[in-house]
Design a protein around this motif. Structure first.
Motif, PDB file in Angstrom:
ATOM      1  N   GLY A   1       0.963  -1.172  -0.011  1.00  0.00           N
ATOM      2  CA  GLY A   1       0.066  -0.028   0.072  1.00  0.00           C
ATOM      3  C   GLY A   1       0.766   1.077  -0.029  1.00  0.00           C
ATOM      4  O   GLY A   1       2.072   1.276  -0.279  1.00  0.00           O
ATOM      5  N   ALA A   2       0.116   2.465   0.069  1.00  0.00           N
ATOM      6  CA  ALA A   2       0.796   3.720   0.090  1.00  0.00           C
ATOM      7  C   ALA A   2       1.083   4.039   1.697  1.00  0.00           C
ATOM      8  O   ALA A   2       0.703   3.635   2.337  1.00  0.00           O
ATOM      9  CB  ALA A   2      -0.123   4.694  -0.579  1.00  0.00           C
ATOM     10  N   TRP A   3       2.239   5.150   1.525  1.00  0.00           N
ATOM     11  CA  TRP A   3       2.701   5.668   2.630  1.00  0.00           C
ATOM     12  C   TRP A   3       2.554   7.176   2.291  1.00  0.00           C
ATOM     13  O   TRP A   3       3.570   7.641   1.904  1.00  0.00           O
ATOM     14  CB  TRP A   3       4.137   5.270   3.062  1.00  0.00           C
ATOM     15  N   PRO A   4       1.418   7.870   2.725  1.00  0.00           N
ATOM     16  CA  PRO A   4       1.347   9.397   2.001  1.00  0.00           C
ATOM     17  C   PRO A   4       2.228  10.120   2.799  1.00  0.00           C
ATOM     18  O   PRO A   4       2.310  10.318   4.106  1.00  0.00           O
ATOM     19  CB  PRO A   4      -0.272   9.239   2.114  1.00  0.00           C
ATOM     20  N   GLU A   5       2.274  11.272   2.075  1.00  0.00           N
ATOM     21  CA  GLU A   5       3.048  12.509   2.697  1.00  0.00           C
ATOM     22  C   GLU A   5       2.233  13.733   2.561  1.00  0.00           C
ATOM     23  O   GLU A   5       2.027  14.553   3.460  1.00  0.00           O
ATOM     24  CB  GLU A   5       4.412  12.736   2.021  1.00  0.00           C
ATOM     25  N   GLY A   6       1.616  13.699   1.403  1.00  0.00           N
ATOM     26  CA  GLY A   6       0.784  15.014   0.982  1.00  0.00           C
ATOM     27  C   GLY A   6       1.077  15.658  -0.397  1.00  0.00           C
ATOM     28  O   GLY A   6       1.817  15.017  -0.999  1.00  0.00           O
ATOM     29  N   PHE A   7       0.466  16.785  -0.596  1.00  0.00           N
ATOM     30  CA  PHE A   7       0.863  17.483  -1.618  1.00  0.00           C
ATOM     31  C   PHE A   7       2.175  18.214  -1.605  1.00  0.00           C
ATOM     32  O   PHE A   7       2.401  18.965  -0.791  1.00  0.00           O
ATOM     33  CB  PHE A   7      -0.312  18.257  -2.155  1.00  0.00           C
ATOM     34  N   ASN A   8       2.961  18.232  -2.973  1.00  0.00           N
ATOM     35  CA  ASN A   8       3.978  18.701  -3.077  1.00  0.00           C
ATOM     36  C   ASN A   8       4.029  20.124  -3.596  1.00  0.00           C
ATOM     37  O   ASN A   8       3.200  20.826  -3.722  1.00  0.00           O
ATOM     38  CB  ASN A   8       5.167  17.901  -3.861  1.00  0.00           C
ATOM     39  N   GLY A   9       5.328  20.742  -3.739  1.00  0.00           N
ATOM     40  CA  GLY A   9       5.485  21.983  -4.054  1.00  0.00           C
ATOM     41  C   GLY A   9       6.787  22.293  -4.688  1.00  0.00           C
ATOM     42  O   GLY A   9       7.683  21.729  -4.675  1.00  0.00           O
TER      43      GLY A   9
ATOM     44  N   GLU B   1      23.266  25.014  -2.041  1.00  0.00           N
ATOM     45  CA  GLU B   1      24.130  26.079  -1.081  1.00  0.00           C
ATOM     46  C   GLU B   1      25.201  26.594  -2.455  1.00  0.00           C
ATOM     47  O   GLU B   1      25.895  27.733  -2.125  1.00  0.00           O
ATOM     48  CB  GLU B   1      25.128  25.213  -0.552  1.00  0.00           C
ATOM     49  N   THR B   2      25.481  25.836  -3.406  1.00  0.00           N
ATOM     50  CA  THR B   2      26.509  26.459  -4.291  1.00  0.00           C
ATOM     51  C   THR B   2      25.798  27.079  -5.430  1.00  0.00           C
ATOM     52  O   THR B   2      26.544  27.709  -6.406  1.00  0.00           O
ATOM     53  CB  THR B   2      27.411  25.350  -5.033  1.00  0.00           C
ATOM     54  N   GLY B   3      24.743  27.319  -5.584  1.00  0.00           N
ATOM     55  CA  GLY B   3      23.859  27.991  -6.419  1.00  0.00           C
ATOM     56  C   GLY B   3      23.613  27.310  -7.868  1.00  0.00           C
ATOM     57  O   GLY B   3      23.350  27.948  -8.852  1.00  0.00           O
ATOM     58  N   VAL B   4      23.908  25.909  -7.887  1.00  0.00           N
ATOM     59  CA  VAL B   4      23.670  25.044  -8.912  1.00  0.00           C
ATOM     60  C   VAL B   4      22.061  25.132  -9.360  1.00  0.00           C
ATOM     61  O   VAL B   4      21.852  25.294 -10.498  1.00  0.00           O
ATOM     62  CB  VAL B   4      23.951  23.767  -8.689  1.00  0.00           C
ATOM     63  N   VAL B   5      21.192  25.376  -8.293  1.00  0.00           N
ATOM     64  CA  VAL B   5      19.783  25.602  -8.460  1.00  0.00           C
ATOM     65  C   VAL B   5      19.315  26.542  -7.324  1.00  0.00           C
ATOM     66  O   VAL B   5      20.063  26.824  -6.606  1.00  0.00           O
ATOM     67  CB  VAL B   5      19.010  23.959  -8.190  1.00  0.00           C
ATOM     68  N   ASP B   6      18.122  26.867  -7.690  1.00  0.00           N
ATOM     69  CA  ASP B   6      17.562  27.877  -6.810  1.00  0.00           C
ATOM     70  C   ASP B   6      16.523  27.510  -5.801  1.00  0.00           C
ATOM     71  O   ASP B   6      16.201  28.034  -4.824  1.00  0.00           O
ATOM     72  CB  ASP B   6      16.799  29.221  -7.907  1.00  0.00           C
ATOM     73  N   GLY B   7      16.337  25.906  -6.074  1.00  0.00           N
ATOM     74  CA  GLY B   7      15.516  25.267  -5.063  1.00  0.00           C
ATOM     75  C   GLY B   7      15.142  24.091  -5.273  1.00  0.00           C
ATOM     76  O   GLY B   7      15.972  23.303  -6.194  1.00  0.00           O
ATOM     77  N   ASP B   8      14.277  23.381  -4.808  1.00  0.00           N
ATOM     78  CA  ASP B   8      13.681  22.012  -4.725  1.00  0.00           C
ATOM     79  C   ASP B   8      12.376  22.034  -5.025  1.00  0.00           C
ATOM     80  O   ASP B   8      11.333  22.681  -4.601  1.00  0.00           O
ATOM     81  CB  ASP B   8      13.999  21.465  -3.260  1.00  0.00           C
ATOM     82  N   ALA B   9      12.125  21.069  -6.231  1.00  0.00           N
ATOM     83  CA  ALA B   9      10.704  21.209  -6.632  1.00  0.00           C
ATOM     84  C   ALA B   9       9.920  19.680  -6.611  1.00  0.00           C
ATOM     85  O   ALA B   9       9.602  19.242  -7.754  1.00  0.00           O
ATOM     86  CB  ALA B   9      10.793  21.742  -8.053  1.00  0.00           C
ATOM     87  N   ALA B  10      10.098  18.925  -5.648  1.00  0.00           N
ATOM     88  CA  ALA B  10       9.621  17.697  -5.775  1.00  0.00           C
ATOM     89  C   ALA B  10       8.969  17.222  -4.437  1.00  0.00           C
ATOM     90  O   ALA B  10       8.159  16.318  -4.299  1.00  0.00           O
ATOM     91  CB  ALA B  10      10.951  16.502  -5.939  1.00  0.00           C
ATOM     92  N   ASN B  11       9.288  17.995  -3.281  1.00  0.00           N
ATOM     93  CA  ASN B  11       8.594  17.469  -1.871  1.00  0.00           C
ATOM     94  C   ASN B  11       7.650  18.086  -1.306  1.00  0.00           C
ATOM     95  O   ASN B  11       7.323  19.433  -1.693  1.00  0.00           O
ATOM     96  CB  ASN B  11       9.947  17.549  -0.927  1.00  0.00           C
ATOM     97  N   VAL B  12       7.105  17.465  -0.334  1.00  0.00           N
ATOM     98  CA  VAL B  12       6.176  18.059   0.531  1.00  0.00           C
ATOM     99  C   VAL B  12       6.889  19.078   1.632  1.00  0.00           C
ATOM    100  O   VAL B  12       8.287  18.713   1.392  1.00  0.00           O
ATOM    101  CB  VAL B  12       5.410  17.062   1.614  1.00  0.00           C
ATOM    102  N   ILE B  13       6.434  19.788   2.404  1.00  0.00           N
ATOM    103  CA  ILE B  13       7.161  21.061   2.912  1.00  0.00           C
ATOM    104  C   ILE B  13       8.214  20.440   4.191  1.00  0.00           C
ATOM    105  O   ILE B  13       9.106  21.060   4.381  1.00  0.00           O
ATOM    106  CB  ILE B  13       6.309  22.166   3.667  1.00  0.00           C
ATOM    107  N   TYR B  14       7.960  19.121   4.532  1.00  0.00           N
ATOM    108  CA  TYR B  14       8.649  18.384   5.743  1.00  0.00           C
ATOM    109  C   TYR B  14      10.166  18.561   5.244  1.00  0.00           C
ATOM    110  O   TYR B  14      10.950  18.989   6.092  1.00  0.00           O
ATOM    111  CB  TYR B  14       8.228  17.092   5.872  1.00  0.00           C
ATOM    112  N   TRP B  15      10.387  18.088   4.082  1.00  0.00           N
ATOM    113  CA  TRP B  15      11.709  17.804   3.333  1.00  0.00           C
ATOM    114  C   TRP B  15      12.669  19.176   3.408  1.00  0.00           C
ATOM    115  O   TRP B  15      13.694  19.257   3.784  1.00  0.00           O
ATOM    116  CB  TRP B  15      11.740  17.081   2.423  1.00  0.00           C
TER     117      TRP B  15
END
Length: 332
Positions: free
Chosen positions: A142-150, A201-215
């Protein structure tokens, strides 16, 4: 994903140790690819392990391996499919069967209630995943839900396709994560979870686009300024077992393992929404700005992403699966 030779040697050595120890003891090896000790994932792993040990009166023991203890996401999943890891609560990798990408189909559902209906035992997504997992040698529980990402970013944020064009964000090496976020207007970089902090940290990316807010709160709250709940996917891990390990268990032990897995799933569905909201509050207290786009903005994103990504999904997972998605997905 670039890994050192020593990492691969460690994984190989671990696999050998597993096969030797398994011959002399009824010990199950439970692992995750994302979740250190003390995380919600770890708590569910510990719950599953305790229920199994108690339910079998100690005839089955469970060894737990947390995030990065056996390698990166793909490495641990490889061990799982090979039978060197027996059970996992993980974010499923599509390397063995692209149909697994069904759980990452963007904008299928928009509310917790719709997600619960889809992922519950007997739900329309659960039914598809059971057969797919069997085909690659795994037992799906079954599933182990986290929620809607952002999308979490530093310095600036976006709620529309036009605003997103100035931002480059990380996505994991899983189809159709990059395709989805690109359709939302962002530039993307595919980066394994273990390397995300350095990339931000090094500026390769401006952020993360896969996770719920916990991570993004837990790992990047001192670096990222904004979290926008774009809801492109309902994030859920999967509770599963290596099929050969499952078939080698007695009927009584199978029942205990399965009942315990369902208990973990049901308990976490009850707790996950509250956990998710608690981390919104913690993130705001830590100085992150939490943003929920307007309903019209979410609808505009969903229409564009569905139009661009769902046809790509059909090429990878087949028309039968996508017909089921179209029949059951939430209306815009």
């Amino acid at each position: 994903m670039i890994k050192t030779l020593s990492t691969f040697a460690l994984a190989a050595g671990t696999a050998l140790a597993f096969s030797m120890s398994a011959a002399g003891a009824e010990t199950l090896r439970l692992a995750t690819d994302s979740g250190a000790e003390g995380s919600p994932t770890a708590e569910s792993m510990e719950q599953w392990a305790n229920l199994i040990e108690e339910g079998t009166d100690g005839e089955l023991e469970v060894d737990i391996f947390y995030q990065n203890e056996l390698g990166g996401q793909q490495e641990v999943f490889d061990l799982f499919v090979a039978g060197d890891v027996d059970m996992m609560i993980n974010w499923p990798m599509t390397s063995y069967d692209q149909r697994i990408a069904i759980v990452y189909t963007p904008y299928m559902v928009f509310t917790w209630e719709e997600a619960k209906e889809a992922y519950r035992p007997g739900g329309w997504i659960n039914g598809m995943m059971d057969g797919i997992y069997q085909d690659i040698g795994l037992k799906f529980f079954g599933a182990w839900p986290e929620g809607f990402n952002g999308v979490a970013t530093k310095d600036e944020y976006a709620t529309t396709v036009e605003e997103a064009g100035d931002l480059k964000v990380r996505v994991p090496p899983i189809f159709p994560m990059a395709e989805t976020v690109q359709a939302m207007g962002y530039e993307t970089a595919t980066i394994d979870w273990s390397e995300v902090f350095t990339a931000i940290e090094t500026g390769v990316v401006d952020g993360d686009a896969a996770n719920v807010i916990y991570w993004d709160y837990e790992y990047f709250r001192d670096t990222l300024d904004y979290y926008v709940r774009t809801k492109q996917a309902f994030n859920t891990g999967i509770i599963s077992m290596n099929l050969q390990t499952w078939e080698n268990l007695s009927d009584a032990h199978q029942q205990v393992v399965q009942d315990a897995a369902v208990t973990v799933m049901e308990d976490h569905f009850e707790a996950a929404q509250e956990i998710d909201q608690s981390y919104v509050e913690k993130a705001e207290e830590a100085g992150m700005t939490y943003i929920e786009p307007e309903e019209e903005e979410i609808k505009a994103l969903a229409e564009k992403v569905r139009a661009e990504v769902w046809p790509q999904m059909e090429e990878e997972v087949g028309s039968e699966i996508m017909d089921t998605v179209r029949e059951n997905a939430s209306e815009l």
